[in-house]
Design a protein around this motif. Structure first.
Motif, PDB file in Angstrom:
ATOM      1  N   SER A  63       0.834  -1.204   0.000  1.00  0.00           N
ATOM      2  CA  SER A  63       0.000   0.000   0.000  1.00  0.00           C
ATOM      3  C   SER A  63       0.869   1.256   0.000  1.00  0.00           C
ATOM      4  O   SER A  63       0.506   2.260  -0.617  1.00  0.00           O
ATOM      5  CB  SER A  63      -0.965  -0.007   1.182  1.00  0.00           C
ATOM      6  N   ASP A  64       2.035   1.180   0.644  1.00  0.00           N
ATOM      7  CA  ASP A  64       2.971   2.306   0.599  1.00  0.00           C
ATOM      8  C   ASP A  64       3.456   2.542  -0.831  1.00  0.00           C
ATOM      9  O   ASP A  64       3.515   3.682  -1.303  1.00  0.00           O
ATOM     10  CB  ASP A  64       4.148   1.999   1.532  1.00  0.00           C
ATOM     11  N   ASN A  65       3.773   1.451  -1.528  1.00  0.00           N
ATOM     12  CA  ASN A  65       4.239   1.571  -2.912  1.00  0.00           C
ATOM     13  C   ASN A  65       3.164   2.184  -3.804  1.00  0.00           C
ATOM     14  O   ASN A  65       3.447   3.047  -4.624  1.00  0.00           O
ATOM     15  CB  ASN A  65       4.623   0.191  -3.459  1.00  0.00           C
ATOM     16  N   ILE A  66       1.921   1.697  -3.624  1.00  0.00           N
ATOM     17  CA  ILE A  66       0.846   2.187  -4.488  1.00  0.00           C
ATOM     18  C   ILE A  66       0.539   3.655  -4.189  1.00  0.00           C
ATOM     19  O   ILE A  66       0.322   4.453  -5.097  1.00  0.00           O
ATOM     20  CB  ILE A  66      -0.416   1.311  -4.340  1.00  0.00           C
ATOM     21  N   SER A  67       0.563   4.011  -2.907  1.00  0.00           N
ATOM     22  CA  SER A  67       0.212   5.394  -2.583  1.00  0.00           C
ATOM     23  C   SER A  67       1.276   6.364  -3.083  1.00  0.00           C
ATOM     24  O   SER A  67       0.985   7.537  -3.306  1.00  0.00           O
ATOM     25  CB  SER A  67      -0.014   5.554  -1.083  1.00  0.00           C
ATOM     26  N   ASN A  68       2.500   5.879  -3.282  1.00  0.00           N
ATOM     27  CA  ASN A  68       3.569   6.759  -3.762  1.00  0.00           C
ATOM     28  C   ASN A  68       3.860   6.594  -5.246  1.00  0.00           C
ATOM     29  O   ASN A  68       4.905   7.046  -5.723  1.00  0.00           O
ATOM     30  CB  ASN A  68       4.843   6.500  -2.961  1.00  0.00           C
ATOM     31  N   ASP A 102       5.385  -0.694 -11.204  1.00  0.00           N
ATOM     32  CA  ASP A 102       4.336  -1.232 -12.071  1.00  0.00           C
ATOM     33  C   ASP A 102       3.092  -1.506 -11.230  1.00  0.00           C
ATOM     34  O   ASP A 102       3.133  -2.319 -10.309  1.00  0.00           O
ATOM     35  CB  ASP A 102       4.833  -2.511 -12.750  1.00  0.00           C
ATOM     36  N   LEU A 103       1.999  -0.831 -11.559  1.00  0.00           N
ATOM     37  CA  LEU A 103       0.773  -0.974 -10.772  1.00  0.00           C
ATOM     38  C   LEU A 103       0.207  -2.387 -10.870  1.00  0.00           C
ATOM     39  O   LEU A 103      -0.319  -2.920  -9.894  1.00  0.00           O
ATOM     40  CB  LEU A 103      -0.273   0.050 -11.231  1.00  0.00           C
ATOM     41  N   GLY A 104       0.349  -3.008 -12.035  1.00  0.00           N
ATOM     42  CA  GLY A 104      -0.133  -4.392 -12.194  1.00  0.00           C
ATOM     43  C   GLY A 104       0.548  -5.346 -11.228  1.00  0.00           C
ATOM     44  O   GLY A 104      -0.107  -6.146 -10.551  1.00  0.00           O
ATOM     45  N   ASP A 105       1.883  -5.235 -11.132  1.00  0.00           N
ATOM     46  CA  ASP A 105       2.644  -6.063 -10.184  1.00  0.00           C
ATOM     47  C   ASP A 105       2.153  -5.830  -8.762  1.00  0.00           C
ATOM     48  O   ASP A 105       1.963  -6.770  -7.987  1.00  0.00           O
ATOM     49  CB  ASP A 105       4.127  -5.695 -10.237  1.00  0.00           C
ATOM     50  N   GLN A 106       1.985  -4.539  -8.428  1.00  0.00           N
ATOM     51  CA  GLN A 106       1.588  -4.208  -7.062  1.00  0.00           C
ATOM     52  C   GLN A 106       0.203  -4.770  -6.737  1.00  0.00           C
ATOM     53  O   GLN A 106      -0.026  -5.271  -5.635  1.00  0.00           O
ATOM     54  CB  GLN A 106       1.600  -2.686  -6.855  1.00  0.00           C
ATOM     55  N   MET A 107      -0.717  -4.687  -7.685  1.00  0.00           N
ATOM     56  CA  MET A 107      -2.066  -5.210  -7.450  1.00  0.00           C
ATOM     57  C   MET A 107      -2.038  -6.725  -7.279  1.00  0.00           C
ATOM     58  O   MET A 107      -2.740  -7.277  -6.434  1.00  0.00           O
ATOM     59  CB  MET A 107      -3.007  -4.831  -8.598  1.00  0.00           C
ATOM     60  N   ALA A 108      -1.210  -7.407  -8.075  1.00  0.00           N
ATOM     61  CA  ALA A 108      -1.091  -8.867  -7.935  1.00  0.00           C
ATOM     62  C   ALA A 108      -0.542  -9.214  -6.553  1.00  0.00           C
ATOM     63  O   ALA A 108      -1.035 -10.128  -5.880  1.00  0.00           O
ATOM     64  CB  ALA A 108      -0.186  -9.419  -9.031  1.00  0.00           C
ATOM     65  N   GLU A 109       0.468  -8.454  -6.113  1.00  0.00           N
ATOM     66  CA  GLU A 109       1.042  -8.700  -4.788  1.00  0.00           C
ATOM     67  C   GLU A 109       0.031  -8.405  -3.691  1.00  0.00           C
ATOM     68  O   GLU A 109      -0.033  -9.098  -2.678  1.00  0.00           O
ATOM     69  CB  GLU A 109       2.294  -7.842  -4.597  1.00  0.00           C
ATOM     70  N   GLN A 132      -3.271 -10.361   0.623  1.00  0.00           N
ATOM     71  CA  GLN A 132      -4.603 -10.371   1.226  1.00  0.00           C
ATOM     72  C   GLN A 132      -5.116 -11.792   1.419  1.00  0.00           C
ATOM     73  O   GLN A 132      -5.627 -12.152   2.484  1.00  0.00           O
ATOM     74  CB  GLN A 132      -5.534  -9.575   0.325  1.00  0.00           C
ATOM     75  N   ARG A 133      -4.960 -12.619   0.383  1.00  0.00           N
ATOM     76  CA  ARG A 133      -5.427 -14.018   0.479  1.00  0.00           C
ATOM     77  C   ARG A 133      -4.616 -14.798   1.505  1.00  0.00           C
ATOM     78  O   ARG A 133      -5.158 -15.650   2.209  1.00  0.00           O
ATOM     79  CB  ARG A 133      -5.371 -14.712  -0.884  1.00  0.00           C
ATOM     80  N   GLY A 134      -3.318 -14.533   1.551  1.00  0.00           N
ATOM     81  CA  GLY A 134      -2.484 -15.201   2.553  1.00  0.00           C
ATOM     82  C   GLY A 134      -2.925 -14.840   3.958  1.00  0.00           C
ATOM     83  O   GLY A 134      -2.986 -15.688   4.850  1.00  0.00           O
ATOM     84  N   TYR A 135      -3.243 -13.573   4.142  1.00  0.00           N
ATOM     85  CA  TYR A 135      -3.722 -13.093   5.453  1.00  0.00           C
ATOM     86  C   TYR A 135      -5.020 -13.804   5.819  1.00  0.00           C
ATOM     87  O   TYR A 135      -5.184 -14.294   6.942  1.00  0.00           O
ATOM     88  CB  TYR A 135      -3.938 -11.582   5.359  1.00  0.00           C
TER      89      TYR A 135
END
Lengths: 134, 116
Positions: free
Chosen positions: A25-30, A96-103, A108-111
């Protein structure tokens, strides 16, 4: 073997995945954070995890460390930006936003999977605590 | 012995093994995204079955943990959430089953103690 082990192990899994979620979320927000061309662009944060004792000891997972991506970024012509240099260029991070969304989804699923383990362990422990009451 | 007969020791052994399997499954799911992690597999049934069929009193132990040899992901991890969920659910139900059986033994003992 400690009491209520399955719970603390799943707890370590939740912690590791939450750290990962925080980093993503830090990566995406920046992702649109501009910086001066003389400085590094925002660096992508990557969380590394490792198994505790690899199943021999207490078990569980831990955050081994955080590494950072390249600060090189990409240069964009934006003369109106207050951070622009004399030629009108600023730096944007090369994330890359796509990479970040996949991560984000993986974390989230792991959590969620770990939270489900805690639920299941609670049921088993509750049943064990009720032993001999009947 | 009255309180610790072979049935109860066998049930105790099964409960210990099932608790260990639950622990290993929790470990597998906690490491579902850990690169290079191979899933653990618990086996206590073989030893327990052998002891019971030989007429010996089973030993209380968590069994043995081996590493799964299933094909790995691109990051060297071979934890499969589907099978882990099935194992976790099944282990939970079997744990409750063994607890119910042990509870039955206890209530039997209790009624024996009451009839005086």
């Amino acid at each position: 073997m400690a009491l209520f082990d399955a719970m603390s192990i799943a707890g370590s899994g939740m912690l590791a995945h939450r750290k990962w979620l925080d980093a993503v979320s830090d990566n995406i927000s920046n992702i649109n954070t501009a910086s001066r061309t003389s400085e590094d662009a925002f660096k992508e944060r990557m969380v590394t995890v490792q198994a505790v004792d690899y199943g021999r000891g207490d078990g569980g997972v831990q955050v081994a460390g955080v590494s950072f991506g390249s600060g090189e970024g990409r240069t964009v012509y934006e003369p109106g930006n207050p951070l622009a240099d004399e030629n009108g260029y600023v730096k944007y991070p090369d994330i890359d936003l796509g990479d970040q969304m996949a991560e984000l989804m993986m974390a989230q699923r792991g959590y969620q999977a770990n939270a489900a383990v805690i639920d299941r362990a609670t049921d088993a422990y509750k049943a064990a605590l009720a032993l001999g009451k009947g | 012995m009255l309180i610790e007969d072979r049935t109860m020791t066998a049930l105790h052994s099964a409960l210990t093994g099932l608790a260990e399997r639950q622990r290993v499954t929790a470990d597998n799911i906690a490491n579902i995204n850990t690169p290079g992690f191979l899933a653990g597999r618990t086996d206590f049934e073989t030893a327990l079955k052998g002891a019971i069929s030989d007429g010996e009193t089973p030993t209380i132990s968590g069994g043995t943990v081996a590493r799964s040899l299933e094909p790995t992901n691109t990051n060297g991890n071979n934890v499969n959430l589907d099978s882990e969920t099935v194992i976790a659910t099944e282990t939970g139900l079997r744990y409750q089953l063994a607890l119910n059986a042990l509870d039955g033994k206890y209530s039997l003992l209790r009624s024996a103690l009451r009839t005086t």
